[in-house]
Write a protein that holds these residues in place. Structure first.
Motif, PDB file in Angstrom:
ATOM      1  N   ARG A 222       0.841  -1.200   0.000  1.00 31.13           N
ATOM      2  CA  ARG A 222       0.000   0.000   0.000  1.00 31.13           C
ATOM      3  C   ARG A 222       0.879   1.254   0.000  1.00 31.13           C
ATOM      4  O   ARG A 222       0.998   1.959   1.000  1.00 31.13           O
ATOM      5  N   ILE A 223       1.477   1.500  -1.149  1.00 29.93           N
ATOM      6  CA  ILE A 223       2.341   2.671  -1.348  1.00 29.93           C
ATOM      7  C   ILE A 223       1.985   3.301  -2.686  1.00 29.93           C
ATOM      8  O   ILE A 223       1.866   2.598  -3.692  1.00 29.93           O
ATOM      9  N   ILE A 224       1.805   4.605  -2.707  1.00 24.11           N
ATOM     10  CA  ILE A 224       1.673   5.359  -3.957  1.00 24.11           C
ATOM     11  C   ILE A 224       3.006   6.051  -4.219  1.00 24.11           C
ATOM     12  O   ILE A 224       3.541   6.747  -3.339  1.00 24.11           O
ATOM     13  N   TRP A 225       3.524   5.862  -5.421  1.00 16.08           N
ATOM     14  CA  TRP A 225       4.783   6.494  -5.841  1.00 16.08           C
ATOM     15  C   TRP A 225       4.505   7.558  -6.894  1.00 16.08           C
ATOM     16  O   TRP A 225       3.736   7.326  -7.829  1.00 16.08           O
ATOM     17  N   GLN A 226       5.158   8.723  -6.739  1.00 15.60           N
ATOM     18  CA  GLN A 226       5.116   9.760  -7.769  1.00 15.60           C
ATOM     19  C   GLN A 226       6.474  10.438  -7.873  1.00 15.60           C
ATOM     20  O   GLN A 226       7.311  10.364  -6.954  1.00 15.60           O
ATOM     21  N   THR A 227       6.691  11.109  -8.992  1.00 16.99           N
ATOM     22  CA  THR A 227       7.933  11.845  -9.188  1.00 16.99           C
ATOM     23  C   THR A 227       7.652  13.092 -10.014  1.00 16.99           C
ATOM     24  O   THR A 227       6.647  13.177 -10.723  1.00 16.99           O
ATOM     25  N   ASN A 228       8.562  14.059  -9.907  1.00 20.88           N
ATOM     26  CA  ASN A 228       8.436  15.310 -10.649  1.00 20.88           C
ATOM     27  C   ASN A 228       9.802  15.994 -10.616  1.00 20.88           C
ATOM     28  O   ASN A 228      10.656  15.642  -9.801  1.00 20.88           O
ATOM     29  N   PHE A 229      10.002  16.975 -11.486  1.00 27.23           N
ATOM     30  CA  PHE A 229      11.277  17.680 -11.499  1.00 27.23           C
ATOM     31  C   PHE A 229      11.444  18.591 -10.284  1.00 27.23           C
ATOM     32  O   PHE A 229      12.549  19.018  -9.967  1.00 27.23           O
ATOM     33  N   THR A 230      10.336  18.896  -9.598  1.00 26.51           N
ATOM     34  CA  THR A 230      10.384  19.738  -8.408  1.00 26.51           C
ATOM     35  C   THR A 230       9.280  19.309  -7.456  1.00 26.51           C
ATOM     36  O   THR A 230       8.260  18.746  -7.877  1.00 26.51           O
ATOM     37  N   ASP A 231       9.483  19.574  -6.162  1.00 24.09           N
ATOM     38  CA  ASP A 231       8.421  19.306  -5.190  1.00 24.09           C
ATOM     39  C   ASP A 231       7.589  20.552  -4.905  1.00 24.09           C
ATOM     40  O   ASP A 231       6.640  20.502  -4.124  1.00 24.09           O
ATOM     41  N   ARG A 232       7.924  21.671  -5.543  1.00 24.58           N
ATOM     42  CA  ARG A 232       7.180  22.917  -5.382  1.00 24.58           C
ATOM     43  C   ARG A 232       6.243  23.062  -6.574  1.00 24.58           C
ATOM     44  O   ARG A 232       6.677  23.303  -7.703  1.00 24.58           O
ATOM     45  N   VAL A 233       4.943  22.911  -6.323  1.00 26.74           N
ATOM     46  CA  VAL A 233       3.990  22.784  -7.425  1.00 26.74           C
ATOM     47  C   VAL A 233       2.868  23.809  -7.315  1.00 26.74           C
ATOM     48  O   VAL A 233       2.635  24.406  -6.262  1.00 26.74           O
ATOM     49  N   THR A 234       2.167  23.977  -8.421  1.00 32.27           N
ATOM     50  CA  THR A 234       1.040  24.902  -8.487  1.00 32.27           C
ATOM     51  C   THR A 234      -0.186  24.306  -7.785  1.00 32.27           C
ATOM     52  O   THR A 234      -0.225  23.109  -7.457  1.00 32.27           O
ATOM     53  N   LEU A 235      -1.200  25.138  -7.608  1.00 36.83           N
ATOM     54  CA  LEU A 235      -2.413  24.705  -6.928  1.00 36.83           C
ATOM     55  C   LEU A 235      -3.078  23.494  -7.604  1.00 36.83           C
ATOM     56  O   LEU A 235      -3.456  22.546  -6.911  1.00 36.83           O
ATOM     57  N   PRO A 236      -3.239  23.469  -8.931  1.00 31.95           N
ATOM     58  CA  PRO A 236      -3.888  22.303  -9.542  1.00 31.95           C
ATOM     59  C   PRO A 236      -3.150  20.992  -9.289  1.00 31.95           C
ATOM     60  O   PRO A 236      -3.781  19.965  -9.039  1.00 31.95           O
ATOM     61  N   VAL A 237      -1.827  21.022  -9.367  1.00 33.46           N
ATOM     62  CA  VAL A 237      -1.044  19.801  -9.112  1.00 33.46           C
ATOM     63  C   VAL A 237      -1.204  19.371  -7.659  1.00 33.46           C
ATOM     64  O   VAL A 237      -1.328  18.178  -7.356  1.00 33.46           O
ATOM     65  N   TYR A 238      -1.242  20.354  -6.757  1.00 30.64           N
ATOM     66  CA  TYR A 238      -1.391  20.019  -5.338  1.00 30.64           C
ATOM     67  C   TYR A 238      -2.793  19.471  -5.051  1.00 30.64           C
ATOM     68  O   TYR A 238      -2.948  18.515  -4.272  1.00 30.64           O
ATOM     69  N   LEU A 239      -3.820  20.022  -5.684  1.00 29.52           N
ATOM     70  CA  LEU A 239      -5.169  19.491  -5.513  1.00 29.52           C
ATOM     71  C   LEU A 239      -5.270  18.071  -6.066  1.00 29.52           C
ATOM     72  O   LEU A 239      -5.964  17.216  -5.498  1.00 29.52           O
ATOM     73  N   ASN A 240      -4.563  17.811  -7.164  1.00 30.55           N
ATOM     74  CA  ASN A 240      -4.510  16.465  -7.728  1.00 30.55           C
ATOM     75  C   ASN A 240      -3.908  15.491  -6.715  1.00 30.55           C
ATOM     76  O   ASN A 240      -4.427  14.383  -6.501  1.00 30.55           O
ATOM     77  N   TYR A 241      -2.821  15.917  -6.054  1.00 27.72           N
ATOM     78  CA  TYR A 241      -2.181  15.114  -5.016  1.00 27.72           C
ATOM     79  C   TYR A 241      -3.141  14.849  -3.857  1.00 27.72           C
ATOM     80  O   TYR A 241      -3.290  13.704  -3.400  1.00 27.72           O
ATOM     81  N   LEU A 242      -3.818  15.896  -3.373  1.00 25.82           N
ATOM     82  CA  LEU A 242      -4.738  15.744  -2.246  1.00 25.82           C
ATOM     83  C   LEU A 242      -5.890  14.797  -2.600  1.00 25.82           C
ATOM     84  O   LEU A 242      -6.308  13.978  -1.763  1.00 25.82           O
TER      85      LEU A 242
END
Length: 274
Positions: A56-76
């Motif tokens: 039970r692990i979700i993995w994600q990656t990105n070039f930065t951990d500082r993201v815009t509101l839409p990306v953060y809402l997607n994460y939430l």
């Protein structure tokens, strides 16, 4: 009966997600430098539940951990749809450190890749082969609870596209999956032989469709599991990356560095030692 319910639910989610995306334009117009931080690791929201073969692990990656509101809402939203799953996230530098520690023989091949998406393609196979779990692209979101999609007994699950082809924006697997080992071997071979200058065919879904037999795999249609691009889009994903998405990057630079081709690890040795 469940599939029509999932499709109906997905349409509601899509509508709500697109509303938040539209509202994010004025938000970032007023606050153009506002960013939200994705955590490197986050514990499950709920502790109970019986784990299956797929951790039970979700993995994600990105070039930065500082993201815009839409990306953060997607994460939430993904966290809410998988409340019993731990969350783990790696930026570019963390991906390299992981491979250096756990797959040093593959690191020279990984370092030939000049485009972040190609690096992420190889990393997701390696991290799932090592630890298991479910990988989602940074713009992908669940439309049905992840525990229900995976079930209690599955050891792997691949997503199919509208055309019925395999994709790699969602992969779920137990550790030590031989299909992932085969994919890793093929990607490493592609890199070592300069097989293509296209990310899709060198490291991405093209490898899945050329190597794996869909009829022998447990698969789920994107319609019933995971969608992309409803909460966010290229503008919000790459607002801090002038090079843009991988398909724009590869028009301007070669996917592979012109370095000396590293020795390719023996396939049998890889499978025996992992």
């Amino acid at each position: 009966m469940q599939k029509p319910l999932i499709v109906a639910t997905s349409r509601i989610i899509k509508l709500l997600a697109n509303i938040t995306k539209v509202l994010s334009y004025p938000f970032h117009w007023v606050l153009p430098n506002k960013r939200f931080t994705l955590p490197e690791q986050a514990a499950p929201l709920l502790k109970d539940g019986k784990p299956g073969p797929i951790p039970r692990i979700i993995w994600q990656t990105n070039f930065t951990d500082r993201v815009t509101l839409p990306v953060y809402l997607n994460y939430l939203f993904n966290r809410l749809m998988a409340p019993r799953f731990e969350y783990r996230f790696m930026i570019t530098e963390a991906r390299r450190a992981f491979i250096a520690e756990h797959y040093p023989e593959i690191l020279p091949h990984y370092e030939r890749l000049q485009i972040g998406a190609a690096q992420a393609d190889l990393w997701r196979l390696l991290v799932l082969h090592k630890f298991g779990g479910a990988y989602l692209d940074i713009d992908a979101h669940q439309i049905w609870p992840l525990s229900c999609v995976l079930g209690a007994e599955r050891k792997e699950l691949f997503v199919t596209t509208r055309r019925g082809e395999l994709s790699n924006y969602f992969i779920a697997s137990a550790p030590g999956n031989p299909n992932l080992a085969r994919l890793i071997d093929q990607v490493v071979l592609n890199i070592g032989s300069d097989a293509s200058n296209n990310v899709f065919h060198l490291t991405g879904p093209g490898v899945f469709n050329s190597l794996l037999d869909r009829s022998l795999l447990p698969t789920v249609s994107y319609r019933h599991a995971v969608h992309q691009g409803n909460f966010t889009n290229e503008h919000f994903q790459y607002i801090d990356k002038p090079q843009g998405k991988w398909n724009h990057e590869q028009r301007n630079i070669s996917v592979l560095k012109e370095d000396a081709v590293p020795d390719t690890p023996q396939h049998s040795a890889f499978n025996k030692t992992r």
